[in-house]
Design a protein around this motif. Structure first.
Motif, PDB file in Angstrom:
ATOM      1  N   ASP A  60      35.513  30.273  29.552  1.00  0.00           N
ATOM      2  CA  ASP A  60      34.160  30.713  29.271  1.00  0.00           C
ATOM      3  C   ASP A  60      33.776  30.109  27.921  1.00  0.00           C
ATOM      4  N   GLN A  61      32.803  29.198  27.944  1.00  0.00           N
ATOM      5  CA  GLN A  61      32.407  28.467  26.744  1.00  0.00           C
ATOM      6  C   GLN A  61      33.631  27.839  26.064  1.00  0.00           C
ATOM      7  N   GLU A  62      34.439  27.197  26.888  1.00  0.00           N
ATOM      8  CA  GLU A  62      35.626  26.448  26.467  1.00  0.00           C
ATOM      9  C   GLU A  62      36.767  27.336  25.939  1.00  0.00           C
ATOM     10  N   GLU A  63      36.626  28.643  26.038  1.00  0.00           N
ATOM     11  CA  GLU A  63      37.704  29.540  25.623  1.00  0.00           C
ATOM     12  C   GLU A  63      38.480  30.011  26.845  1.00  0.00           C
ATOM     13  N   LEU A  64      39.805  29.873  26.783  1.00  0.00           N
ATOM     14  CA  LEU A  64      40.661  30.267  27.895  1.00  0.00           C
ATOM     15  C   LEU A  64      40.702  31.785  28.013  1.00  0.00           C
ATOM     16  N   LYS A  65      40.297  32.299  29.187  1.00  0.00           N
ATOM     17  CA  LYS A  65      40.217  33.748  29.393  1.00  0.00           C
ATOM     18  C   LYS A  65      41.261  34.257  30.389  1.00  0.00           C
ATOM     19  N   GLY A  66      41.725  33.371  31.267  1.00  0.00           N
ATOM     20  CA  GLY A  66      42.695  33.807  32.270  1.00  0.00           C
ATOM     21  C   GLY A  66      43.272  32.624  33.016  1.00  0.00           C
ATOM     22  N   ILE A  67      44.391  32.863  33.666  1.00  0.00           N
ATOM     23  CA  ILE A  67      45.048  31.807  34.443  1.00  0.00           C
ATOM     24  C   ILE A  67      45.587  32.356  35.760  1.00  0.00           C
ATOM     25  N   LEU A  68      45.814  31.459  36.670  1.00  0.00           N
ATOM     26  CA  LEU A  68      46.496  31.760  37.931  1.00  0.00           C
ATOM     27  C   LEU A  68      47.573  30.708  38.135  1.00  0.00           C
ATOM     28  N   ILE A  69      48.781  31.148  38.472  1.00  0.00           N
ATOM     29  CA  ILE A  69      49.871  30.224  38.774  1.00  0.00           C
ATOM     30  C   ILE A  69      50.112  30.242  40.280  1.00  0.00           C
ATOM     31  N   GLY A  70      50.006  29.086  40.912  1.00  0.00           N
ATOM     32  CA  GLY A  70      50.206  29.012  42.355  1.00  0.00           C
ATOM     33  C   GLY A  70      50.708  27.633  42.757  1.00  0.00           C
ATOM     34  N   TYR A  71      51.547  27.591  43.783  1.00  0.00           N
ATOM     35  CA  TYR A  71      52.179  26.328  44.165  1.00  0.00           C
ATOM     36  C   TYR A  71      52.805  26.435  45.554  1.00  0.00           C
ATOM     37  N   LEU A  72      53.256  25.298  46.046  1.00  0.00           N
ATOM     38  CA  LEU A  72      54.044  25.245  47.285  1.00  0.00           C
ATOM     39  C   LEU A  72      55.523  25.343  46.906  1.00  0.00           C
ATOM     40  N   LYS A 135      37.694  35.655  40.787  1.00  0.00           N
ATOM     41  CA  LYS A 135      37.189  34.280  40.809  1.00  0.00           C
ATOM     42  C   LYS A 135      38.328  33.267  40.862  1.00  0.00           C
ATOM     43  N   LEU A 136      39.401  33.548  40.122  1.00  0.00           N
ATOM     44  CA  LEU A 136      40.562  32.658  40.145  1.00  0.00           C
ATOM     45  C   LEU A 136      41.205  32.648  41.526  1.00  0.00           C
ATOM     46  N   ILE A 137      41.346  33.821  42.124  1.00  0.00           N
ATOM     47  CA  ILE A 137      41.964  33.907  43.450  1.00  0.00           C
ATOM     48  C   ILE A 137      41.101  33.182  44.483  1.00  0.00           C
ATOM     49  N   GLU A 138      39.796  33.379  44.419  1.00  0.00           N
ATOM     50  CA  GLU A 138      38.902  32.708  45.365  1.00  0.00           C
ATOM     51  C   GLU A 138      38.983  31.190  45.209  1.00  0.00           C
ATOM     52  N   TYR A 139      39.000  30.733  43.959  1.00  0.00           N
ATOM     53  CA  TYR A 139      39.104  29.295  43.692  1.00  0.00           C
ATOM     54  C   TYR A 139      40.423  28.745  44.248  1.00  0.00           C
ATOM     55  N   CYS A 141      42.275  29.928  46.628  1.00  0.00           N
ATOM     56  CA  CYS A 141      42.298  29.935  48.090  1.00  0.00           C
ATOM     57  C   CYS A 141      41.432  28.821  48.677  1.00  0.00           C
ATOM     58  N   SER A 142      40.343  28.486  47.997  1.00  0.00           N
ATOM     59  CA  SER A 142      39.547  27.328  48.419  1.00  0.00           C
ATOM     60  C   SER A 142      40.355  26.040  48.248  1.00  0.00           C
ATOM     61  N   TYR A 143      41.103  25.981  47.160  1.00  0.00           N
ATOM     62  CA  TYR A 143      41.980  24.838  46.904  1.00  0.00           C
ATOM     63  C   TYR A 143      43.035  24.722  48.015  1.00  0.00           C
ATOM     64  N   ILE A 144      43.621  25.839  48.403  1.00  0.00           N
ATOM     65  CA  ILE A 144      44.622  25.853  49.469  1.00  0.00           C
ATOM     66  C   ILE A 144      44.031  25.307  50.760  1.00  0.00           C
ATOM     67  N   GLN A 145      42.836  25.776  51.108  1.00  0.00           N
ATOM     68  CA  GLN A 145      42.205  25.316  52.339  1.00  0.00           C
ATOM     69  C   GLN A 145      41.885  23.828  52.290  1.00  0.00           C
ATOM     70  N   SER A 146      41.566  23.326  51.084  1.00  0.00           N
ATOM     71  CA  SER A 146      41.301  21.892  50.946  1.00  0.00           C
ATOM     72  C   SER A 146      42.553  21.059  51.183  1.00  0.00           C
ATOM     73  N   LYS A 147      43.728  21.720  51.051  1.00  0.00           N
ATOM     74  CA  LYS A 147      45.001  21.054  51.292  1.00  0.00           C
ATOM     75  C   LYS A 147      45.471  21.270  52.735  1.00  0.00           C
ATOM     76  N   GLN A 148      44.567  21.729  53.581  1.00  0.00           N
ATOM     77  CA  GLN A 148      44.831  21.920  55.012  1.00  0.00           C
ATOM     78  C   GLN A 148      45.896  22.986  55.299  1.00  0.00           C
ATOM     79  N   LYS A 149      45.942  24.002  54.460  1.00  0.00           N
ATOM     80  CA  LYS A 149      46.818  25.153  54.694  1.00  0.00           C
ATOM     81  C   LYS A 149      45.939  26.355  55.031  1.00  0.00           C
ATOM     82  N   ASN A 150      46.467  27.265  55.854  1.00  0.00           N
ATOM     83  CA  ASN A 150      45.619  28.370  56.305  1.00  0.00           C
ATOM     84  C   ASN A 150      46.114  29.751  55.873  1.00  0.00           C
ATOM     85  N   SER A 151      47.010  29.785  54.867  1.00  0.00           N
ATOM     86  CA  SER A 151      47.504  31.089  54.427  1.00  0.00           C
ATOM     87  C   SER A 151      47.989  31.018  52.981  1.00  0.00           C
TER      88      SER A 151
END
Length: 202
Positions: A60-72, A135-139, A141-151
């Motif tokens: 938010d205005q270049e200040e880090l407010k939160g993170i999500l760690i996710g991977y295969l 918002k992080l979770i939604e983002y 999950c959209s990223y996951i779907q862009s990688k052709q994964k469905n879960s």
């Protein structure tokens, strides 16, 4: 704005967010003052689950407010991950870490996770309850779907009932429970399968 973390971003804040999210990190890495520099080094490396390559950051205005760690999980080679640990921890620290990891092995086991795994959502205390986590979770999950994964999979602690309700409300289902031997603590594994609409909240 949400994007992948860069090495030029605030590493100390990122490490602090990770450390404070779950008590397991204080168990693994010790007291915060000594743990933060070690987590920073792990973030800067490329072959472990804390790597910057697996971190999605909310600004938010270049200040880090939160993170999500996710991977295969199957993309993280355990030997290479241990090599990262060798670069960060002393020989004695590695011995202690090895036995600590053995103790919580049931919680770390990703067997059966055949898609992306959501490891942590970490939000600044002052920024909680503002929808950043959603918002992080939604983002992600959209990223996951862009990688052709469905879960997507995640784990939530037995005693974190509010988080479990949140995940259930957005479509996650309980698929397994894992308990640490001799202790009452453990995790609930949850999974969400995406619908055909390409929307996360369905």
């Amino acid at each position: 704005m949400i994007r992948k973390l860069k090495l030029t971003d605030n590493m100390n804040r990122t490490a602090s967010l990770i450390y404070k999210t779950d008590s397991v990190f204080s168990f693994l890495f010790g007291k915060e003052k000594k743990a933060i520099p070690k987590i920073v080094k792990l973030i800067q490396l490329e072959n472990n689950s804390f790597s910057y390559q697996h971190i999605f950051a909310y600004f938010d205005q270049e200040e880090l407010k939160g993170i999500l760690i996710g991977y295969l999980p199957d993309k993280i080679d355990k030997k290479q991950e241990w090599n990262d640990f060798k670069q960060v921890f002393s020989f004695l620290e590695l011995i202690f870490l090895f036995f600590k990891l053995l103790l919580i092995k049931p919680l770390e086991d990703k067997k059966g996770v055949d898609s992306f795994y959501l490891q942590n959502v970490c939000i600044l205390n002052s920024e909680r309850n503002k929808g950043i986590g959603s918002k992080l979770i939604e983002y992600f999950c959209s990223y996951i779907q862009s990688k052709q994964k469905n879960s997507v999979y995640l784990d939530v602690a037995f005693d974190n009932k509010s988080a479990k309700r949140l995940y259930e409300n957005i479509g996650f289902k309980v698929i397994d429970k894992k308990k640490i031997k001799l202790l009452s603590s453990g995790i609930i594994r949850m999974k969400k399968i995406f619908g055909n609409s390409n929307k996360f909240w369905n």
